[in-house]
Structures are given as structure tokens and as C-alpha cells.
Design a protein around this motif. Sequence first.
Motif, PDB file in Angstrom:
ATOM      1  N   VAL A 179      -2.254  -0.329  -1.979  1.00 39.80           N
ATOM      2  CA  VAL A 179      -1.488  -0.774  -0.818  1.00 39.80           C
ATOM      3  C   VAL A 179      -1.965  -0.038   0.428  1.00 39.80           C
ATOM      4  N   PRO A 180      -2.333  -0.749   1.505  1.00 42.29           N
ATOM      5  CA  PRO A 180      -2.791  -0.080   2.727  1.00 42.29           C
ATOM      6  C   PRO A 180      -1.650   0.670   3.407  1.00 42.29           C
ATOM      7  N   SER A 181      -1.985   1.730   4.149  1.00 41.96           N
ATOM      8  CA  SER A 181      -0.983   2.594   4.785  1.00 41.96           C
ATOM      9  C   SER A 181      -0.615   2.072   6.170  1.00 41.96           C
ATOM     10  N   THR A 182       0.305   1.137   6.202  1.00 39.83           N
ATOM     11  CA  THR A 182       0.840   0.622   7.460  1.00 39.83           C
ATOM     12  C   THR A 182       2.356   0.640   7.367  1.00 39.83           C
ATOM     13  N   PRO A 183       3.062   0.662   8.504  1.00 34.03           N
ATOM     14  CA  PRO A 183       4.533   0.676   8.452  1.00 34.03           C
ATOM     15  C   PRO A 183       5.127  -0.498   7.692  1.00 34.03           C
ATOM     16  N   TYR A 184       4.438  -1.650   7.695  1.00 39.55           N
ATOM     17  CA  TYR A 184       4.971  -2.843   7.046  1.00 39.55           C
ATOM     18  C   TYR A 184       4.755  -2.837   5.530  1.00 39.55           C
ATOM     19  N   THR A 185       3.908  -1.931   5.047  1.00 40.29           N
ATOM     20  CA  THR A 185       3.662  -1.866   3.607  1.00 40.29           C
ATOM     21  C   THR A 185       4.235  -0.596   2.979  1.00 40.29           C
ATOM     22  N   VAL A 228       7.066   1.144   3.610  1.00 39.29           N
ATOM     23  CA  VAL A 228       8.495   1.116   3.280  1.00 39.29           C
ATOM     24  C   VAL A 228       8.733   0.327   1.991  1.00 39.29           C
ATOM     25  N   PRO A 229       8.221  -0.914   1.857  1.00 39.70           N
ATOM     26  CA  PRO A 229       8.380  -1.597   0.566  1.00 39.70           C
ATOM     27  C   PRO A 229       7.724  -0.842  -0.584  1.00 39.70           C
ATOM     28  N   ALA A 230       6.576  -0.204  -0.315  1.00 41.84           N
ATOM     29  CA  ALA A 230       5.922   0.563  -1.367  1.00 41.84           C
ATOM     30  C   ALA A 230       6.773   1.744  -1.808  1.00 41.84           C
ATOM     31  N   SER A 231       7.464   2.392  -0.852  1.00 43.41           N
ATOM     32  CA  SER A 231       8.352   3.496  -1.197  1.00 43.41           C
ATOM     33  C   SER A 231       9.512   3.015  -2.058  1.00 43.41           C
ATOM     34  N   VAL A 232      10.065   1.863  -1.711  1.00 40.47           N
ATOM     35  CA  VAL A 232      11.133   1.276  -2.523  1.00 40.47           C
ATOM     36  C   VAL A 232      10.625   0.985  -3.932  1.00 40.47           C
ATOM     37  N   TYR A 233       9.430   0.422  -4.004  1.00 40.86           N
ATOM     38  CA  TYR A 233       8.830   0.055  -5.288  1.00 40.86           C
ATOM     39  C   TYR A 233       8.578   1.284  -6.152  1.00 40.86           C
ATOM     40  N   LEU A 234       8.025   2.345  -5.548  1.00 41.97           N
ATOM     41  CA  LEU A 234       7.741   3.558  -6.300  1.00 41.97           C
ATOM     42  C   LEU A 234       9.030   4.257  -6.739  1.00 41.97           C
ATOM     43  N   GLY A 235      10.064   4.227  -5.886  1.00 47.25           N
ATOM     44  CA  GLY A 235      11.346   4.780  -6.296  1.00 47.25           C
ATOM     45  C   GLY A 235      11.925   4.032  -7.481  1.00 47.25           C
ATOM     46  N   PHE A 236      11.784   2.705  -7.476  1.00 49.56           N
ATOM     47  CA  PHE A 236      12.219   1.871  -8.603  1.00 49.56           C
ATOM     48  C   PHE A 236      11.491   2.266  -9.879  1.00 49.56           C
ATOM     49  N   ALA A 237      10.164   2.414  -9.789  1.00 55.01           N
ATOM     50  CA  ALA A 237       9.368   2.746 -10.970  1.00 55.01           C
ATOM     51  C   ALA A 237       9.653   4.157 -11.463  1.00 55.01           C
ATOM     52  N   ALA A 238       9.773   5.100 -10.523  1.00 49.39           N
ATOM     53  CA  ALA A 238       9.991   6.486 -10.915  1.00 49.39           C
ATOM     54  C   ALA A 238      11.334   6.672 -11.607  1.00 49.39           C
ATOM     55  N   SER A 239      12.346   5.913 -11.180  1.00 48.40           N
ATOM     56  CA  SER A 239      13.660   6.050 -11.809  1.00 48.40           C
ATOM     57  C   SER A 239      13.601   5.679 -13.284  1.00 48.40           C
ATOM     58  N   MET A 276       3.824  13.485  10.151  1.00 52.21           N
ATOM     59  CA  MET A 276       5.242  13.154  10.307  1.00 52.21           C
ATOM     60  C   MET A 276       5.577  11.835   9.616  1.00 52.21           C
ATOM     61  N   LYS A 277       4.683  10.860   9.749  1.00 57.38           N
ATOM     62  CA  LYS A 277       4.930   9.573   9.117  1.00 57.38           C
ATOM     63  C   LYS A 277       4.994   9.716   7.602  1.00 57.38           C
ATOM     64  N   ARG A 278       4.103  10.560   7.063  1.00 52.03           N
ATOM     65  CA  ARG A 278       4.088  10.739   5.614  1.00 52.03           C
ATOM     66  C   ARG A 278       5.440  11.251   5.121  1.00 52.03           C
ATOM     67  N   ARG A 279       6.071  12.126   5.898  1.00 57.83           N
ATOM     68  CA  ARG A 279       7.367  12.658   5.490  1.00 57.83           C
ATOM     69  C   ARG A 279       8.434  11.574   5.485  1.00 57.83           C
ATOM     70  N   HIS A 280       8.378  10.666   6.456  1.00 57.14           N
ATOM     71  CA  HIS A 280       9.351   9.567   6.475  1.00 57.14           C
ATOM     72  C   HIS A 280       9.199   8.686   5.242  1.00 57.14           C
ATOM     73  N   TRP A 281       7.938   8.419   4.825  1.00 60.22           N
ATOM     74  CA  TRP A 281       7.754   7.593   3.627  1.00 60.22           C
ATOM     75  C   TRP A 281       8.278   8.327   2.395  1.00 60.22           C
ATOM     76  N   LEU A 282       8.058   9.651   2.321  1.00 60.09           N
ATOM     77  CA  LEU A 282       8.575  10.414   1.196  1.00 60.09           C
ATOM     78  C   LEU A 282      10.096  10.407   1.183  1.00 60.09           C
ATOM     79  N   MET A 283      10.712  10.511   2.362  1.00 61.22           N
ATOM     80  CA  MET A 283      12.169  10.491   2.440  1.00 61.22           C
ATOM     81  C   MET A 283      12.706   9.144   1.979  1.00 61.22           C
ATOM     82  N   ILE A 284      12.083   8.065   2.417  1.00 62.37           N
ATOM     83  CA  ILE A 284      12.515   6.723   2.007  1.00 62.37           C
ATOM     84  C   ILE A 284      12.369   6.559   0.508  1.00 62.37           C
TER      85      ILE A 284
END
Length: 377
Positions: free
Chosen positions: A45-51, A53-64, A1-9
Motif C-alpha cells: 500500500v502506498p504511503s498517502t493520507p488516503y491509503t 488511514v484505511p491501512a491502519s484500520v485494516y492492520l488493527g483488524f488483523a492484529a486483533s 509526525m505523520k507516521r505517529r498519527h498512523w500509528l495512533m490510528i
Amino acid sequence: MKRRHWLMINQLKFQRKTMPEMFIFSALPSSWSFLPMVLFRILRVPSTPYTMVPASVYLGFAASIIWVGQGTYLTSTARSHARDYNLHEGTVIGKFNGEFWGLFASHQFVGNLISLALLSDGTEGSTSSTTLLYVVFLCSMTLGTILMCFLTKKTDEGESRQPDSSVSFYSNVVSLSKSVINPLFDVRMLLVIPLIAYSGLQQAFVWAEFTKDIVTPALGESGVGGAMAVYGAFDAICSLAAGRLTSGPKSITLIVSGGAFIQAIVFLWLLLAYRLTSGVLGIMYPLLMAAILGIGDGVFNTQLSALLGILFKHDMEGAFAQLKVWQSASIAVVFFLSPYISLKAMLVIMLAALCISYAGFLFLTLKVERAFSSSSL
């Protein structure tokens, strides 16, 4: 479930950043676009809630950056190749997109085989096997980044584009802003946006719903990789075939119609007739559906890219920015809704979206584009 939230973000951030990143793509060399992704892999980047979300933002930035650049560069290169060798432009654009998306889709097949080979000792969670897998993927990304350094971008006249020092930064920003907004005032873009959104919905359906509610109950978690490998293999084969058959709006209409029809069959099958069974049929049904969904995805990837390249040849950056904005937004919607609605409700949504998007696409290709073609004569 957590993985899906990171993908959504990740998809939400991708959707918000695709248009602004068109400015970055226009200002920076295309070979820089892979560097953020490579940096992310190196940092591990380690898989924790604090990393995450920023990693998802970062990857979205790069993918765009990557995806707007990919669509623009591939189409401009195809058009340049057609002009240099006196070939039919639509056919070359179709072939280039087919070859690219065919190779891209093969990552589902090859990636699962690599993961299976490196993690086949049954110690998936061990540090050594996971590190080796990261090293293999990092080497692949590094090779791609190095190869991109040898790419050059050409204008429609076939000459290397050089920056104009007489144009101010403010004027450049205003011009790029207009190129982002202008496609939304074009009736052709408004009619194709629903199909773009559907292409993202059907991808997210496979990743979120199909693997969870169809593949896992029938094949178990260990069978998800095999089903996705089948999906990727047929996606790649169909992308190559569809690209070869593409020549213009008429062929795109026929190919998209075929892809929409076979995906509608799968959705109706799941909604009305599919039941979990045992034995050989219980194994074959999910694999057959994965193959059909892969064929449909190959159709939409190649034909949408070719269609935008043909229709919006004077504003490719804006058109491909719109492509990824609406695809990413629809993917995020599926991941957001997935925990809260049933499979049948999702299938009804998929069928409704398919019907609406296909109706708009048919109106575009059969009516509006004919008018645009007549007015340009």
C-alpha cells in the motif's frame, strides 16, 4: 509526525476491534490469522493520507485476531503440555510465555540488523533496496503462516475441540458476548487492568518519546536503530530468563516488582539527573537506558500473559481480549499526547501510572488472590 498519527490510528482501531475479533478467532482456524497481514505486505500500500488511514484500520483488524489467538493458544498449549507430562502448570505457562516473548522481542534486534545489511549502501530511498526488504519480510510472514497451518487446538481435557452443530449461531454469539463482558465484573481483572495499561504506556514511551527526545539528540537518527537493537536484545534475554523463573503468583509478584523498580529508576534519572553530554558517556547513557527499558518490557510481557493464563483459565479469550484492548488504548494515548506535552510531563505521567498500577497489582497478588485461592479449597 505523520507516521505517529498512523500509528495512533492503528492502535485506536486495534482497541475498538479486539473484542469483536474474539468472535472471529473463535469461529475461524488460528492459522488464518496471519493472512490479512500477508495480504497487506503483498499489496504494498502506498504511503498517502488516503491509503494509510484505511491501512491502519485494516492492520488493527488483523492484529486483533493474531494477538487474542496467540495468548489463548499459547496458554492452552502450555496447560495441555503440563497435563500430558505431569508438570507444574504455572512453571510450564511461564516457560512457554518466556520462549515466545523472547523470540518475539528478538525482532527488534534481528530486524534492525537485516535493515542495516540491506540498506547499508546508503541508498535507503531506492526502490530496489526497499523492495528487497519487503521481500525478506514477506517471506518471513509467509513461513510463519505456513507453520501455523500445522497447529491444532485442544480443550482443557486434551481433546481436539469440534464444533457442536446443535448449538445455534445466536446462542454462540450470546455465550461469546458474555465471555467478553464477564472479566470486567471480576475484581481480579479490574486490579490488573492498570498494570496492563502501563505496559502499553511504557512501550509507546520507548517508541515515541525515548527515541525522539533521548536517542536522536545523543546518537543522531542513524543511532536510533542501534539503540532499538539493544532494547530488543535485552528484552529478548529478559523474557527468556523471566519465563524460566515463573512458577506462580508469588514468583510473578517478585519479577514484576523488579521490572517496575528498574523502569522507575530510568524515569527518575531522565526527570531529575539526565543531561545531554558528549563523548563516550553521551553514547553509553542512552544505550544503557534502552537496555534497562528492554528488561522491563520483557518482564511485563511475560508476566502479564502468564498471570492472565493462570488466573483466568476458564475464560482465556475474554482475558486476552482485555489485555490487548487496554494495551492498545494506552499506546494510542501516548502517541496522541506526544506532540502536545513535554518530555518531563510525560515522565511524570509514566511515574504516576507505574505507582498506581503497581499498587493495584500488589493488592491483587497479596490480598485478593489469596482470598480466591482459599475459597476454592
